[in-house]
Design an enzyme around this catalytic site. Structure first.
Site, short mmCIF file in Angstrom:
data_model
loop_
_atom_site.label_atom_id
_atom_site.label_comp_id
_atom_site.label_asym_id
_atom_site.label_seq_id
_atom_site.Cartn_x
_atom_site.Cartn_y
_atom_site.Cartn_z
CE LYS A 145 -31.96 80.14 -29.90
NZ LYS A 145 -30.94 79.38 -30.74
CE1 TYR A 159 -32.44 79.16 -26.66
CE2 TYR A 159 -35.04 79.85 -26.56
CZ TYR A 159 -33.83 78.96 -26.98
OH TYR A 159 -34.07 78.11 -27.98
CB SER A 178 -36.76 79.59 -29.88
OG SER A 178 -37.88 79.17 -28.86
#
Length: 251
Positions: A154, A150, A138
């Site tokens: 990532k 997250y 991402s």
């Protein structure tokens, strides 16, 4: 353009919907043999039927199920030429309000399956002297935005991509990544946010995405199949932003 992917054996994790489904379809359109895996068996089987893919239901947070997926693919097709580590998810909120266990869960979902599956397919690819691994991360693995759990996972995936790429390129195996920006699809978070507050999301698009719209799952998939092909033979260890200019980073 013929990408030379005819009859390649491709494993796509998180392949039942969204970006993963589009990736699987793009490989099928190129004539590849595609295996998709996800937890929800009903949706997975329906997608496999629609695409002409082979489905394996599995919870990839479990090491034994990851090993079983690889075993089943090799039993059916003999090898794996391309691995797309797409499975992922987000949770939590502000760091001070988020239990450490949610950070661990984020790693369990976004990072560890990619590490383990990559290690397993590398041993297969070394024997052939060729192969491609694509990790879906991402833009928020590179900069602030989104949920910290997250982002951390990532960011680690981007670092892993570069480290593994340098280790295995001498064996003819290329490892790269894609860092999507905001992608709109019917089962994604942006769709839910748009339905909840369309004016706010319209303002976000106008102010944050220079291209002036959300990206599509197909636009991610097209870059994935290119990276997996020999047309991208000199791309090694890169994680490419595919974001309509949304990212604010310089790399």
């Amino acid at each position: 353009m013929d990408l030379g992917l005819q009859d390649k054996i491709v494993l796509v994790t998180g392949g039942s919907k969204g970006i993963g489904r589009a990736i699987a379809k793009s490989f099928r359109d190129e004539g590849a043999n595609v295996v998709i895996t996800a937890r929800g068996k009903e949706e997975l089987d329906e997608t496999a039927h629609q695409l002409g893919a082979f489905a394996i239901a599995a919870d990839l947070t479990r090491p034994e199920e990851r090993a079983d997926v690889i075993r089943q693919v090799v039993e059916k097709f003999g090898t794996i030429d391309i691995l797309v580590n797409n499975v992922g998810g987000s949770n939590g909120g502000a760091i001070v309000d988020t239990d450490v266990r949610l950070f661990e869960i984020a790693m369990d979902v976004n990072l560890y399956p990619a590490i383990d599956l990559s290690k397993q397919v590398v041993s297969l690819m070394k024997n052939k002297g060729t192969g491609s691994i694509i990790n879906i991360s991402s833009i928020y693995g590179r900069e602030a935005g989104g949920k910290p759990t997250y982002n951390a996972a990532k960011a680690a995936l981007i670092s892993f991509t570069k480290a593994l790429a340098n280790e295995v390129i001498p064996f003819g195996i290329r490892v790269n990544g894609i860092a999507p920006g905001a992608i709109l699809h019917s089962t994604g978070n942006w769709q839910k946010r748009m339905e909840k507050n369309p004016d706010k999301i319209k303002q976000f698009v106008e102010s944050e995405i220079p291209a002036g719209r959300f990206g599509t799952v197909e636009e991610i998939a097209h870059v994935v199949v290119f990276l997996a092909s020999e047309k991208a033979s000199w791309v090694v260890g890169a994680t490419l932003n595919v974001d309509g200019g949304q990212s604010r980073s310089n790399f």
